[in-house]
Design an enzyme around this catalytic site. Sequence first.
Site, PDB file in Angstrom:
ATOM      1  N   LYS A  15      -6.370 -12.872  -2.678  1.00 29.23           N
ATOM      2  CA  LYS A  15      -5.131 -13.296  -2.823  1.00 29.23           C
ATOM      3  C   LYS A  15      -4.897 -14.267  -3.868  1.00 29.23           C
ATOM      4  O   LYS A  15      -3.857 -14.321  -4.421  1.00 29.23           O
ATOM      5  CB  LYS A  15      -4.540 -13.759  -1.471  1.00 29.23           C
ATOM      6  CG  LYS A  15      -4.072 -12.427  -0.549  1.00 29.23           C
ATOM      7  CD  LYS A  15      -3.695 -12.861   0.829  1.00 29.23           C
ATOM      8  CE  LYS A  15      -3.589 -11.680   1.697  1.00 29.23           C
ATOM      9  NZ  LYS A  15      -3.682 -12.165   3.222  1.00 29.23           N
TER      10      LYS A  15
ATOM     11  N   LYS B 268      -7.509   1.087  -2.831  1.00 26.28           N
ATOM     12  CA  LYS B 268      -7.251   0.807  -1.434  1.00 26.28           C
ATOM     13  C   LYS B 268      -5.578   0.613  -1.539  1.00 26.28           C
ATOM     14  O   LYS B 268      -5.116  -0.031  -2.109  1.00 26.28           O
ATOM     15  CB  LYS B 268      -7.801  -0.530  -1.062  1.00 26.28           C
ATOM     16  CG  LYS B 268      -7.443  -0.507   0.444  1.00 26.28           C
ATOM     17  CD  LYS B 268      -7.790  -2.251   1.104  1.00 26.28           C
ATOM     18  CE  LYS B 268      -6.650  -3.038   1.165  1.00 26.28           C
ATOM     19  NZ  LYS B 268      -6.914  -4.246   1.789  1.00 26.28           N
TER      20      LYS B 268
ATOM     21  N   LYS C   5       0.095  -3.143   0.001  1.00 25.17           N
ATOM     22  CA  LYS C   5       1.434  -3.660  -0.495  1.00 25.17           C
ATOM     23  C   LYS C   5       1.373  -4.401  -1.756  1.00 25.17           C
ATOM     24  O   LYS C   5       2.271  -4.395  -2.887  1.00 25.17           O
ATOM     25  CB  LYS C   5       2.213  -4.412   0.412  1.00 25.17           C
ATOM     26  CG  LYS C   5       3.725  -3.909   0.813  1.00 25.17           C
ATOM     27  CD  LYS C   5       4.348  -4.820   1.859  1.00 25.17           C
ATOM     28  CE  LYS C   5       4.780  -6.180   1.452  1.00 25.17           C
ATOM     29  NZ  LYS C   5       6.004  -6.070   0.369  1.00 25.17           N
TER      30      LYS C   5
END
Length: 320
Positions: free
Chosen positions: A110, A189, A192
Amino acid sequence: MRVLSGIQPTGRFHWGNYFGAIRQYIDLQSADAAYYFIANLHALTTVRDAAALKQYTLDAAIDLLALGLDPNQAVLFVQSDVPEVSELMWLLLTGAPMGLLERCVAYKEKKEKGLPAAAGLFTYPVLMAADILAYDADTVPVGQDQIQHIEVCRDLAGSFNHLFGETFVLPKGKVLDDSAKVPGTDGEKMSKSYNNTLEVFEDPKQQRKKIMRITTDSRPMEEPKQPDTDPLYQLFSLVATDAERAEMAALYLRGGFGYGEVKKALADAAERFFGPARARRADLAADEPRIREILADGAARARRQASDVLRRAKAACGLQ
Ligand code: TYM
């Protein structure tokens, strides 16, 4: 068996969420105890828009119920309605090694993607550990990407028990089948944040368009192809019947077909697969007070359990 799992309301659920997790929630909901929650405290690390977070949370509840979660069997609730969990998180944070959290892949990913490195994002696995431990859960159905966080939970619970005496139940992550890592429309994968999702309740026309744009290789039509390693086939096999799957696998091995045909078959199969849930969703969405009632009842039941565990943990470490 005591089952628990959580899912973030960061937007509408995609096939990765359904096949990697939600389907398992439903299969396991008749366990001795099953707790499923909408992880809005976790979502706050990325959704920084109050109205959106509220809407996604309500949508998540409706989606889960439409997909077959039965509030008479499982406890369905919103994470922030159980404040005991946040208090338990502090108890765990005091003993959480920085190095352990620094090794967490989800945080690193992230951060690399440009999310601000807030302390909440960094300590996210500790909140997740508190979620699991607060319900004495021994089984946590999740997709592959969450397994590392369950290991962190086991580590934190193990060292607390070691220091203060047996307090927490150590959970096991449960990856039920090969859909633990559902591919997205680009073969990576499904996520979102990679912008490669197919949503469970997407408008069928919109979804068909997305499916027609799925990335495929450029091998000639005549060439036989291996079905199992092809993301398009993998997606098809999730929504197809056994007979359709066998027929498609044979077609791949024989060759002489175009990916366009597979995409069309995929869009058709997806519409059939999610059709009944889509109809149930429309009914549920029309009765918001009923959804709120289910969540309030779930929160009351969840709090009873979490406050017991919190009391036990506070007594163990000298806070009570
Ligand atoms: P979240 O909201 O990112 O994802 C929810 C569930 O969906 C699974 N999943 C996938 N499975 C297979 N293939 C994919 N492409 C895919 N994408 C997502 C995830 O593995 C997950 O099971 N931290 C958690 C939420 C959480 C939680 C918990 C889970 C908070 N507290 C306690 C278990 C126990 C999360 O971000 O999931």
